[in-house]
Design a protein around this motif. Structure first.
Motif, PDB file in Angstrom:
ATOM      1  N   SER A  48       0.781  -1.177  -0.123  1.00  0.00           N
ATOM      2  CA  SER A  48       0.014  -0.016  -0.071  1.00  0.00           C
ATOM      3  C   SER A  48       0.582   1.327  -0.079  1.00  0.00           C
ATOM      4  N   ARG A  83     -11.180  -2.081  -0.481  1.00  0.00           N
ATOM      5  CA  ARG A  83     -10.924  -0.554  -0.734  1.00  0.00           C
ATOM      6  C   ARG A  83      -9.716   0.212   0.076  1.00  0.00           C
ATOM      7  N   THR A  84      -9.841  -0.387   1.446  1.00  0.00           N
ATOM      8  CA  THR A  84      -8.573   0.065   2.203  1.00  0.00           C
ATOM      9  C   THR A  84      -7.882  -0.723   2.963  1.00  0.00           C
ATOM     10  N   ASN A 121      -8.110   5.937   7.136  1.00  0.00           N
ATOM     11  CA  ASN A 121      -8.203   5.001   6.189  1.00  0.00           C
ATOM     12  C   ASN A 121      -7.882   5.409   4.750  1.00  0.00           C
ATOM     13  N   VAL A 122      -6.934   4.864   4.036  1.00  0.00           N
ATOM     14  CA  VAL A 122      -6.843   5.068   2.489  1.00  0.00           C
ATOM     15  C   VAL A 122      -6.817   3.971   1.657  1.00  0.00           C
ATOM     16  N   PRO A 123      -7.223   4.180   0.423  1.00  0.00           N
ATOM     17  CA  PRO A 123      -7.416   3.018  -0.449  1.00  0.00           C
ATOM     18  C   PRO A 123      -6.008   2.484  -0.707  1.00  0.00           C
TER      19      PRO A 123
END
Length: 178
Positions: A48, A83-84, A121-123
């Protein structure tokens, strides 16, 4: 954006020392869990490119004990991307240095969530499924998520009906005193 699982796979090997053992000379399960969490973090963060936290750990069965003096190898790979979140498969093997004998000690699945600098939270990048094995692992992760939801829903306190479970408990090593 999509990435191949092999881009973020991580392998670590560590010699098991007496300081990692319990009183019977076997390595503490908690020590192995700590190593598993570290490698899952490293794999998820590499995929990520963000700091990641552990959201859950799915099923840790210690299949074989690990002895002091053995080499333990942990392998981590991204099996699923949401997604995250990501599911990181972790495999633990030990090797007796003198005999070369390998043992599969456990496999587990860590759900890791990517976070930004503010803790939001981030993608995460998706995963490229480039083999039958990668498709199987991805599909298995989806099934595990569905099973976990079903388990949680079946035992909600607000919907639990004790009468439905008393018969099951009669054959168990438990005494009911209601």
């Amino acid at each position: 954006m999509f990435k191949h699982a092999k881009e973020s796979q991580i392998t670590i090997t560590e010699l098991m020392l007496p300081s990692h053992s319990n009183f019977s000379g076997k390595i503490h399960g908690g020590y192995i869990l700590n190593l598993m969490d570290q490698i899952a973090f490293a794999c998820a963060s590499k995929h990520s490119r963000n700091y990641c936290v552990t959201a859950s750990v799915n099923k840790v069965d210690f299949l074989n004990p690990i002895d002091v003096g053995e080499l333990v190898t942990l392998k981590a790979s991204v099996n699923y991307t949401g997604r995250t979140s990501m599911v990181i498969g972790v495999r633990v093997e030990s090797e007796n240095i003198q005999t070369g004998k390998m043992k599969h000690c456990n496999s587990s699945y860590f759900t890791m969530v990517a976070k930004d600098k503010n803790g939001k939270n981030v993608p995460v990048p998706g995963i490229i499924l480039d083999s039958e094995q990668s498709v199987r692992r991805y599909a298995r992760s989806i099934k595990r998520q569905e099973q976990a939801k079903n388990r949680s829903n079946n035992f909600k306190a607000s919907e639990f009906k004790i009468e439905e479970h008393l018969e099951l408990l009669k054959t168990q090593n438990a005494k009911i005193e209601l």
